[in-house]
Motif scaffolding. Structure first.
Motif, short mmCIF file in Angstrom:
data_model
loop_
_atom_site.label_atom_id
_atom_site.label_comp_id
_atom_site.label_asym_id
_atom_site.label_seq_id
_atom_site.Cartn_x
_atom_site.Cartn_y
_atom_site.Cartn_z
N GLN A 149 0.84 -1.19 0.00
CA GLN A 149 0.00 0.00 0.00
C GLN A 149 0.88 1.24 0.00
O GLN A 149 1.87 1.32 0.72
N GLN A 150 0.50 2.21 -0.84
CA GLN A 150 1.20 3.49 -0.89
C GLN A 150 0.76 4.37 0.28
O GLN A 150 -0.40 4.34 0.68
N ILE A 151 1.69 5.14 0.79
CA ILE A 151 1.39 6.04 1.91
C ILE A 151 0.98 7.40 1.35
O ILE A 151 1.69 8.01 0.55
N GLY A 152 -0.18 7.88 1.79
CA GLY A 152 -0.71 9.17 1.34
C GLY A 152 -0.26 10.31 2.23
O GLY A 152 0.63 10.18 3.06
N ALA A 153 -0.93 11.44 2.09
CA ALA A 153 -0.55 12.65 2.81
C ALA A 153 -0.75 12.52 4.32
O ALA A 153 -0.09 13.22 5.10
N ASP A 154 -1.66 11.64 4.75
CA ASP A 154 -1.90 11.49 6.19
C ASP A 154 -0.93 10.51 6.84
O ASP A 154 -0.92 10.35 8.07
N GLY A 155 -0.12 9.81 6.05
CA GLY A 155 0.89 8.90 6.59
C GLY A 155 0.37 7.56 7.06
O GLY A 155 1.13 6.75 7.58
N ARG A 156 -0.90 7.29 6.85
CA ARG A 156 -1.49 6.07 7.40
C ARG A 156 -1.61 4.97 6.35
O ARG A 156 -1.71 5.23 5.16
N TYR A 157 -1.61 3.74 6.84
CA TYR A 157 -1.89 2.60 5.97
C TYR A 157 -2.85 1.67 6.68
O TYR A 157 -2.95 1.64 7.91
N ARG A 158 -3.57 0.90 5.88
CA ARG A 158 -4.58 -0.01 6.39
C ARG A 158 -4.65 -1.20 5.44
O ARG A 158 -5.04 -1.06 4.29
N ILE A 159 -4.22 -2.37 5.92
CA ILE A 159 -4.23 -3.58 5.10
C ILE A 159 -5.28 -4.52 5.67
O ILE A 159 -5.10 -5.08 6.76
N CYS A 160 -6.37 -4.68 4.95
CA CYS A 160 -7.51 -5.48 5.43
C CYS A 160 -7.56 -6.81 4.69
O CYS A 160 -6.83 -7.05 3.74
N GLY A 161 -8.46 -7.68 5.15
CA GLY A 161 -8.66 -8.96 4.49
C GLY A 161 -7.55 -9.95 4.73
O GLY A 161 -7.27 -10.80 3.88
N LEU A 162 -6.90 -9.88 5.90
CA LEU A 162 -5.81 -10.79 6.22
C LEU A 162 -6.33 -12.04 6.91
O LEU A 162 -7.41 -12.03 7.52
N PRO A 163 -5.56 -13.14 6.88
CA PRO A 163 -6.01 -14.37 7.54
C PRO A 163 -6.07 -14.21 9.06
O PRO A 163 -5.40 -13.35 9.64
N GLU A 164 -6.84 -15.07 9.70
CA GLU A 164 -7.05 -14.98 11.15
C GLU A 164 -5.75 -15.19 11.92
O GLU A 164 -5.53 -14.57 12.97
N THR A 165 -4.89 -16.09 11.45
CA THR A 165 -3.59 -16.30 12.06
C THR A 165 -2.52 -16.13 10.98
O THR A 165 -2.67 -16.61 9.86
N MET A 166 -1.43 -15.46 11.35
CA MET A 166 -0.40 -15.15 10.36
C MET A 166 0.87 -14.70 11.06
O MET A 166 0.84 -14.01 12.07
#
Length: 478
Positions: free
Chosen positions: A177-194
């Protein structure tokens, strides 16, 4: 007059569903009230220490103690909302505020506040379509380590492996994921254990690899948080393209880290090798276990520590040119763990991932895999190279051997790479001190012009190059 409000709902700025809140009856705006209570971090099921609780649009505020307790006096009568401010919420990228509550003169209210739990936060942060791919998420903030501003334009990369039901086959998964002007990232849809590794890239500079875990021992941790930082002033002093088109770089900067390496009993470890991942910067601990590394790139980096008799250790550090970092690391005893079928299957995939298999097919060098190395039954690492073409192994004193090129009668230069990173020798033959034969998963040896670009160093292109891949790197959890 004491009035108690339990579990006062908190509104997330990105739109949480709010349940009805119990509020006291309206009272005269004259006079003042007081309030007290506890703030709980439902995400980790602990009190939220160091949270700022503020009465909105007033100067009345308090900071929670180690038990999450707070107290605010002299609150003017009328309608007010409470704001909760804490680095945890900054990492999540949410603002939290209660519904309006009425305060009457003389009121002494007890108000319990709580940060939402795992499932609630994931539902707030991720769309239903993303949650259908997987129930978990990873969120965080990426800042510029030199300016403290948001690292706009940086790229966050999460790598993990999914195993088949028997654990024999691993399939790599990458989310970026690219970082925008707010500096935040959010990676969703990940497995329950990892178990994965997180890195940030920008302008030829990269951070260290930081471990990320979802699920945990209880399997209920559906939200992981990790803020990172990356330098904007570090200098790339060397760069090369790998077989897959990716680039490896050596970076220098103005940061410094000092520290102490201890055993499990708290005693100093002498002569441990401390290296900053992907930089080539390395040193050895002194008699008191202390070490110092200078001229390092700032940002989130990873220290790798090695010493015979101890398990190799990785520690994430936040480096800054303005604030030298100091760390204390306890190493654990080395305990071999082997499950032959699983390790063999994992090793084959791991060697393929690092390009070993493709380079071996090219035939440009000399290659030894784990099966070939095992038949050598060597006591020291250097003994593995005794029959390798173009390499000479000679006694170097202190029980170690010196490795030179046999293609030069006066002892030609040899450069080393361990797990893809340049290995800086503190003393000739120190690989025997820090790398055990049973650790080695594969070896590659190249002479001069046959050396792949990613294993070449400026001014040393005529040297023999020995590339070492360890079991820890090839089979590690991701």
């Amino acid at each position: 007059m004491l009035k108690r409000i339990l579990s006062t709902p908190i509104i997330a700025a990105l739109g949480a569903v709010i349940a009805g809140a119990q509020t006291p009856a309206p009272a005269s705006p004259a006079g003042v009230a007081s309030l007290r209570g506890i703030v709980t971090d439902s995400l980790h099921e602990i009190p939220l220490r160091g949270a700022l609780v503020r009465v909105e649009n007033t100067t009345r505020e308090a900071v929670t103690d180690s038990l999450g307790r707070y107290r605010i006096d002299s609150v003017s009568a009328g309608q007010h909302r409470l704001l909760v401010i804490h680095p945890l919420l900054d990492t999540l990228g949410i603002s939290l505020v209660t519904q309006p509550m009425s305060f009457a003169a003389g009121d002494d209210k007890e108000i319990f506040l709580s940060v939402p739990g795992n499932e609630t936060l994931v539902s707030l942060l991720c769309t239903a379509a993303r949650r259908a791919l997987g129930p978990a998420a990873l969120v965080g903030f990426v800042r510029d380590a030199d300016t403290e501003a948001a690292a706009q334009g940086a790229k966050v990369s999460l790598l993990w492996y999914e195993s088949d039901p028997l654990g024999f086959k691993k399939t790599p998964r990458v989310r970026e994921q690219q970082i925008g002007a707010d500096g935040r990232y959010r990676i969703c849809g990940l497995p329950e254990t990892m178990n994965g590794k997180l890195q940030v890239f920008r302008g030829g500079v990269q951070t260290g690899e930081v471990p990320v875990e979802l699920g945990g021992t209880s399997g209920t941790n559906l939200l992981a948080m990790r803020s990172m930082s990356i330098s904007s002033t570090s200098q790339v002093v060397a760069s090369a393209s790998t077989d897959t088109g990716a680039k490896t770089t050596i970076v220098r900067g103005r940061s410094r880290v000092t520290g102490k390496i201890l055993n499990k009993y708290g005693q100093p470890i002498v002569g441990a090798r401390v290296e900053l991942q992907n930089t080539g910067a390395a040193t050895k601990t002194r008699a008191n276990g202390d070490f110092t590394l200078d001229s390092l790139p700032s940002g989130t980096q990873t220290l790798e520590i090695r010493q015979l008799g101890f398990a190799p250790t990785e520690v994430a550090v936040e480096l800054s040119a303005a604030n030298p970092q100091n760390v204390t690391v306890k190493m654990t005893d080395y305990v071999p763990v082997l499950s032959e079928m699983r390790v063999t299957a994992n090793r084959e995939h791991g060697l393929s991932d690092v390009g070993f298999a493709d380079r071996k097919k090219s035939g440009m060098g000399y290659y030894l895999d784990a099966d070939q190395l095992k038949t050598r039954q060597t006591v020291q690492f250097s003994d593995m190279l005794r029959t390798v073409p173009g390499v000479r192994v000679q006694p170097g004193g202190n029980g170690t051997n010196v490795i030179t090129s046999s293609r030069n009668p006066t002892g030609g230069c040899v450069t080393f790479y361990v797990d893809g990173a340049p290995w800086q020798q503190m003393t000739p033959g120190d690989l025997d001190t820090y790398v055990r034969p049973e650790e080695v998963a594969a070896l590659e040896v190249y002479n001069g012009s046959t050396t792949p670009a990613q294993f070449q160093q400026p001014g040393l292109t005529g040297c023999t190059t020995v590339v070492i891949w360890t079991e820890r790197r090839i089979n590690r959890k991701r």
